[in-house]
Design a protein around this motif. Sequence first.
Motif, PDB file in Angstrom:
ATOM      1  N   LEU A   4       0.782  -1.208  -0.082  1.00 46.88           N
ATOM      2  CA  LEU A   4       0.139  -0.072   0.208  1.00 46.88           C
ATOM      3  C   LEU A   4       0.815   1.206   0.150  1.00 46.88           C
ATOM      4  CD1 LEU A   4      -2.350  -1.140   2.679  1.00 46.88           C
ATOM      5  CD2 LEU A   4      -2.556  -1.385   0.255  1.00 46.88           C
ATOM      6  N   GLY A   5       1.963   1.136   0.249  1.00 46.42           N
ATOM      7  CA  GLY A   5       2.996   2.334   0.583  1.00 46.42           C
ATOM      8  C   GLY A   5       4.422   1.830   0.682  1.00 46.42           C
ATOM      9  N   GLY A   6       5.411   2.856   1.233  1.00 42.70           N
ATOM     10  CA  GLY A   6       6.682   2.400   1.356  1.00 42.70           C
ATOM     11  C   GLY A   6       6.784   2.451   3.062  1.00 42.70           C
ATOM     12  N   THR A   7       8.294   2.487   3.310  1.00 46.45           N
ATOM     13  CA  THR A   7       8.548   2.505   4.783  1.00 46.45           C
ATOM     14  C   THR A   7       9.333   3.916   5.055  1.00 46.45           C
ATOM     15  OG1 THR A   7      10.704   1.535   4.166  1.00 46.45           O
ATOM     16  CG2 THR A   7       8.686  -0.133   4.628  1.00 46.45           C
ATOM     17  N   GLY A  35       9.723  -1.342  -1.485  1.00 51.01           N
ATOM     18  CA  GLY A  35      11.025  -0.520  -1.482  1.00 51.01           C
ATOM     19  C   GLY A  35      10.731   0.441  -0.128  1.00 51.01           C
ATOM     20  N   GLY A  36      11.885   1.059   0.327  1.00 51.58           N
ATOM     21  CA  GLY A  36      11.733   1.603   1.543  1.00 51.58           C
ATOM     22  C   GLY A  36      13.139   2.709   1.774  1.00 51.58           C
ATOM     23  N   GLU A  37      12.898   3.484   2.714  1.00 52.52           N
ATOM     24  CA  GLU A  37      13.837   4.348   3.187  1.00 52.52           C
ATOM     25  C   GLU A  37      15.074   3.805   3.647  1.00 52.52           C
ATOM     26  OE1 GLU A  37      14.456   8.520   5.929  1.00 52.52           O
ATOM     27  OE2 GLU A  37      12.406   7.328   5.634  1.00 52.52           O
ATOM     28  N   ASN A  38      16.107   4.334   3.294  1.00 47.41           N
ATOM     29  CA  ASN A  38      17.501   3.851   4.060  1.00 47.41           C
ATOM     30  C   ASN A  38      18.089   2.562   3.229  1.00 47.41           C
ATOM     31  OD1 ASN A  38      19.343   4.707   5.992  1.00 47.41           O
ATOM     32  ND2 ASN A  38      19.056   3.020   7.215  1.00 47.41           N
ATOM     33  N   TYR A  39      17.500   2.109   2.413  1.00 47.43           N
ATOM     34  CA  TYR A  39      18.135   1.032   1.359  1.00 47.43           C
ATOM     35  C   TYR A  39      17.891   1.092  -0.015  1.00 47.43           C
ATOM     36  CZ  TYR A  39      13.755  -1.523   1.837  1.00 47.43           C
ATOM     37  OH  TYR A  39      12.534  -1.789   1.567  1.00 47.43           O
ATOM     38  N   ASP A  40      18.748   0.768  -1.016  1.00 46.52           N
ATOM     39  CA  ASP A  40      18.362   0.611  -2.277  1.00 46.52           C
ATOM     40  C   ASP A  40      18.106  -0.885  -2.806  1.00 46.52           C
ATOM     41  OD1 ASP A  40      18.615   3.296  -2.829  1.00 46.52           O
ATOM     42  OD2 ASP A  40      20.703   3.277  -2.945  1.00 46.52           O
ATOM     43  N   LEU A  41      17.188  -1.005  -3.824  1.00 44.36           N
ATOM     44  CA  LEU A  41      17.091  -2.383  -4.213  1.00 44.36           C
ATOM     45  C   LEU A  41      18.479  -2.821  -4.981  1.00 44.36           C
ATOM     46  CD1 LEU A  41      13.765  -1.657  -5.586  1.00 44.36           C
ATOM     47  CD2 LEU A  41      14.189  -2.180  -3.253  1.00 44.36           C
ATOM     48  N   PRO A  42      18.748  -4.358  -4.565  1.00 44.44           N
ATOM     49  CA  PRO A  42      19.866  -5.054  -4.923  1.00 44.44           C
ATOM     50  C   PRO A  42      19.905  -5.078  -6.597  1.00 44.44           C
ATOM     51  CG  PRO A  42      18.778  -6.142  -3.147  1.00 44.44           C
ATOM     52  CD  PRO A  42      17.762  -5.160  -3.648  1.00 44.44           C
ATOM     53  N   THR A  43      20.939  -5.107  -7.048  1.00 41.59           N
ATOM     54  CA  THR A  43      21.307  -5.267  -8.463  1.00 41.59           C
ATOM     55  C   THR A  43      21.800  -6.755  -8.763  1.00 41.59           C
ATOM     56  OG1 THR A  43      23.498  -4.316  -8.303  1.00 41.59           O
ATOM     57  CG2 THR A  43      21.744  -2.957  -9.291  1.00 41.59           C
TER      58      THR A  43
END
Length: 1008
Positions: free
Chosen positions: A151-154, A236-244
């Motif tokens: 529903l949203g992010g963190t 997805g969320g604050e303080n981290y990027d998604l892994p490549t």
Amino acid sequence: MISLLEKILAPFLKPMGVSSADLHSYLTAVKGYIYLIVIALVVMIAVLITAHFIKKGWKAFVRIQAVLAFLLVIVVSVNAICYGPLYNNVSGFLNASKVVLADDTVSQSLDTVKKIAEEGMVLLKNDGTLPLGSDKAKLNVFGWDSVNPLLGGTGSSSSNAAAATDILTSLKDAGYETNNDLTQMYKNYRKDRPVLDMQKQDLTLPEPTMDYYTDDIINNAKNFSDTAVIVIGRPGGENYDLPTDMYSVIHGTYNVAKDVSSAPDNYNYLNASYTNNGDYDDFDKGDHYLQLSNTEEKLVDLVCSNFKKVIVVINSTNTMELNWVDKYKQISAVLLAPAPGANGFKALGEILKGTVNPSGRTADTFAKDLLKTPYINNIGNFNYKNVNMMTKSLAKDDGAYQGTMAFLHYVEGIYVGYRFYETAAEEGLINYEDAVQYPFGYGLSYTTFDQSIEDFKASKDSVSFKVKVTNTGKVAGKDAVEVYFTPPYTNGGIEKASVNLIDFGKTKMLEPGASEEVEFTINNEDLASYDSDGIKVKGGGYILEAGEYAISIRSDSHTSIDEKKFTVKNDISYNETSKSTDKVPATNHFQDYSRGDFTQLSRADGFANYNEAIAAPKDSAYEMKDDTKAAVKAITVSDYDSSAYDKDSDKMPVTNADNGLKLSDMAGASYEDKNWDKLLDEMSIKEMNDLINVGGWQTAAVDSIGKIATSDCDGPAGLSNYITGANGTTYPSEVLMAQTWSKDIAVEIGTSMGSEFAAAKNYGWYGPAMNIHRSAFAGRNFEYYSEDPLLSAYIAAGETQGAAQFGVYPYIKHFALNDQETNRCAILLEYASEQAIREIYLKPFEKVVKEYQGKNLAVMSSYVWIGDKPCYANSNLLNSVLRDEWGFQGMVETDYDGSYGYMITDNAIRNGGDLMLGYGSFDSNKLNSESATVVIAMRRACKNILYTIVNSGYYSEGSPIPTENKMDKLFRNINIGAGIIFVAIEALMIALLLKRRKSKTVIIVDKE
């Protein structure tokens, strides 16, 4: 001691929303009192032990006195803490009233959220299967995300979603029966979503393996319905990027650094884990998070091999690779539904049924291979190799950050998103169809439209025209009008993209055969390019180059519908006579230190330098230059010398005056009003210090001028204040808002959200956020609108204007270049050309500041550095551009003040910052009140804070909102009660002692 207490208290306070950084800040602020209590405890224990050797009649008395003394120390310390370093936090919490939003206020918000989803969900593919109508009464819904959708992010964009509408309820409400066997299987498999918070990320994608899909389940599903829906989600969320590289995440070796030799040994930059869904690797080598997992691939295979019609719902705010949807003829429709908030999913069933005709458009380009994007080698972590000793010396006892020093190169320049793909295709660098699946601005409808440019007129300063939109289909619908421009380009000259969004609009609901004319006026100066290299403008500046300009309307960034051209006869430079919207001409303020030593992508000779420009940084880039090292070190906690920046000519301002003014007297006064100086003269040094330093979700009270304490709330997703406990309706992700392509809905969002803030008597809003989707892997993309700055700008401007009606002051954030989460709190030196900075990354902020109709606007700066200057204390950014050039009047607050080794209050207020988003507990927050230069800077910062507050809803009609001081009443009652109990015990102990002594008195009678 502090570390031990953090470990003990963290598990209890975390569920209340208190982060580890907050807890550390609180404990640091009160460490003196903690030591006092510990000493008192030790003394009490020593006395209790010693009392064993005291005369029997005194033992109990001494022991009770020791305990009472210890309790007295605790009571006095708690009072001192709550009325001292933590006063603003405690008073804000205790004085907060329970927020009960009126039914009509909540109803208005829910209507707005649903409308965002109705007009923001994007139909990406449809072979005629949709709308389903009422003929299809039953649907098989596959995918674990169907029972627990996103529903949203963190982080700051999280909100209260307890009563949200889910996917299955939406389908049921639309009249569809769903396969309960599938639903129950998914619920039994896993009930909760993996943990994604700011400290830990479980990136597991809970998807049952194929053995869960027994023959009975599949056969029953085929008998139930021949139509299937597959739901795929990505959080997805604050303080981290998604892994490549998901394979390395699974095996615990993931390191986002491109050159691992530049990173500390065995250092994992992503605090992530992943649990395989089976006894195999859920991702293969080379796979990334925005691809399907192996389990998901098998699910798609299974569904497509058993059902004739398959509808895919993509529940992700990050652009996934979706080329797989074209590999299956059974996948007949695809709908993009990113994080729709509280009840946005209500629109899903209505869209599938056809009672709502989708009109959303993509806010980003969907590339077929995300690992071949121009940014891919220059996102993530790039550690300097030669500053390890310096970073270790940054930490002090105040909790300063002992972390990395890193850099980031914005190698793609202005060619972000569709600007790259359209220009590269025109130059012959790429085959567009091979690289792009869904263009920026793309979306389908259940009807068809014709658009044409009418009454095109070009004058000296602007072009005006109408776009006639006609519904040529069989059902009613809305259509987005996308206006782009193509500027003249000279090979090797100023960089220019071949396609650039310049404006947009959206029609009302058009019945079949109906038409509407959407009017546009575009100022020629808005077509100007920024010449940061001095090719034509010495020292940098905007220039409208002579030549032919094309204005086109398009169904998406790639597909032109109609086009008109006009000619600019001579170059028009805006470096001497500024653009009409600027207070002073724009000129280079960053280029000297922001450009960096890297090859920037250039259109010259058909992107001849493409391979060189997009490559990973060279080995030499990992060596910080000596002059940069010296500049950075001078403004870090361990080496910052405030006196070095003092001016001997400055005279100490007046403080503690009695001029008879209150803050309420300044409501509506201009920023230049002379009474501001008289008001500031009345403040004490301590009051100024507290007002500047204690800005954690609040601004402090100032008794001398009658300023009340105020409360600020996260975030872009709606009213959410963990300090006061105020929570409102959960709004959709900003991606979904942008996908509406509707300025009217943007205003409505601000109006509805602003009404909830006003109802809660909370007028500070940490939003909207308008950084750029530079990368599909940025963890916080859900909180930002788009890859395009103009689409972002118009939606953000509408939101702020809507909220302004209620006296809300938005903190537009994060200013600027906070476009990835990796290393955002480290000393992250970002390098980009000033052209890219201005045309892409500052553009949304610029438009909001210039178009904002109201005085109550604030800005939140970002953690990152532009070159060797941190954004929170960059005078070029906060003064030269924001204030002097754009005309901003208001306060600038930092992002969370965790110190991090470089966040220094003195540095902030000297360079355009005003308010620290923290609690003033670090050594880095101390200000030298003996320095006239510092006090002058304090006054300036206080003025900006006060100017914003007094023109907000907190001072409606000039009078501050009356507040009940519950804290004083509570503490008074507790202290009186404690005092009575203490005195009573003392009186009782003395009485008992006297009685005992009297009973032991020996009376001798003289017989004589």
